[in-house]
Structures are given as structure tokens and as C-alpha cells.
Design a protein around this motif. Structure first.
Motif, PDB file in Angstrom:
ATOM      1  N   ASP A   5       0.096  -5.848  -6.310  1.00 22.04           N
ATOM      2  CA  ASP A   5      -1.065  -4.959  -5.613  1.00 22.04           C
ATOM      3  C   ASP A   5      -2.327  -5.117  -6.104  1.00 22.04           C
ATOM      4  N   ARG A  31      -7.365  -2.410  -6.079  1.00 20.65           N
ATOM      5  CA  ARG A  31      -5.720  -2.151  -5.763  1.00 20.65           C
ATOM      6  C   ARG A  31      -5.656  -1.860  -4.326  1.00 20.65           C
ATOM      7  N   ALA A  33      -2.752  -0.604  -1.293  1.00 18.54           N
ATOM      8  CA  ALA A  33      -1.685   0.129  -0.890  1.00 18.54           C
ATOM      9  C   ALA A  33      -1.697   0.303   0.478  1.00 18.54           C
ATOM     10  N   GLY A  34      -0.882   0.034   1.215  1.00 18.64           N
ATOM     11  CA  GLY A  34      -0.389   0.241   2.625  1.00 18.64           C
ATOM     12  C   GLY A  34      -1.382  -0.701   3.392  1.00 18.64           C
ATOM     13  N   ALA A  38      -7.131   0.733  -2.206  1.00 27.98           N
ATOM     14  CA  ALA A  38      -6.976   2.286  -2.690  1.00 27.98           C
ATOM     15  C   ALA A  38      -8.045   2.468  -3.730  1.00 27.98           C
ATOM     16  N   GLU A  39      -8.221   1.483  -4.436  1.00 28.36           N
ATOM     17  CA  GLU A  39      -8.919   1.659  -5.505  1.00 28.36           C
ATOM     18  C   GLU A  39      -9.880   0.545  -5.853  1.00 28.36           C
TER      19      GLU A  39
END
Length: 56
Positions: A5, A31, A33-34, A38-39
Motif C-alpha cells: 500500500d 500510503r 487505502a481504498g 491516506a497519508e
């Protein structure tokens, strides 16, 4: 580059502020996510110089 990820990208950025310019290499790590970011972690080749440029 990608692994699981995480995605890493080597970059070169340039910016201007109050008549001053700066150009620098760096690495951005994201990062996922989905299917969305996300980060984010941003690494500059010369962090003290970048901090000085932005007045920090």
C-alpha cells in the motif's frame, strides 16, 4: 516504486516566494487505502534550506 500500500516517487520541485526561488530533489512517499491517498510523507534533499525558504 510501489510495494503493497506504499508508493514512493523521486521528484524535483521548484518554487518562488517573495522574489526568491528554490529548486530541490526529494522523495514523496504515499500510503494508499481504498484507492485514495491516506497519508503522505515528504522528504527534501536539504530540509534546513527548505525550512529557511519557507520561513520556518
Amino acid at each position: 516504486m510501489a510495494s503493497a500500500d506504499l508508493v514512493a516517487a523521486t521528484i524535483h520541485f521548484q518554487c518562488q516566494r517573495d522574489g526568491a526561488t528554490m529548486g530541490m530533489d526529494g522523495v514523496d512517499v504515499l500510503r494508499i487505502a481504498g484507492g485514495k491517498i491516506a497519508e503522505v510523507w515528504l522528504f527534501s534533499a536539504d530540509q534546513p534550506a527548505e525550512d529557511l525558504f519557507w520561513g520556518q
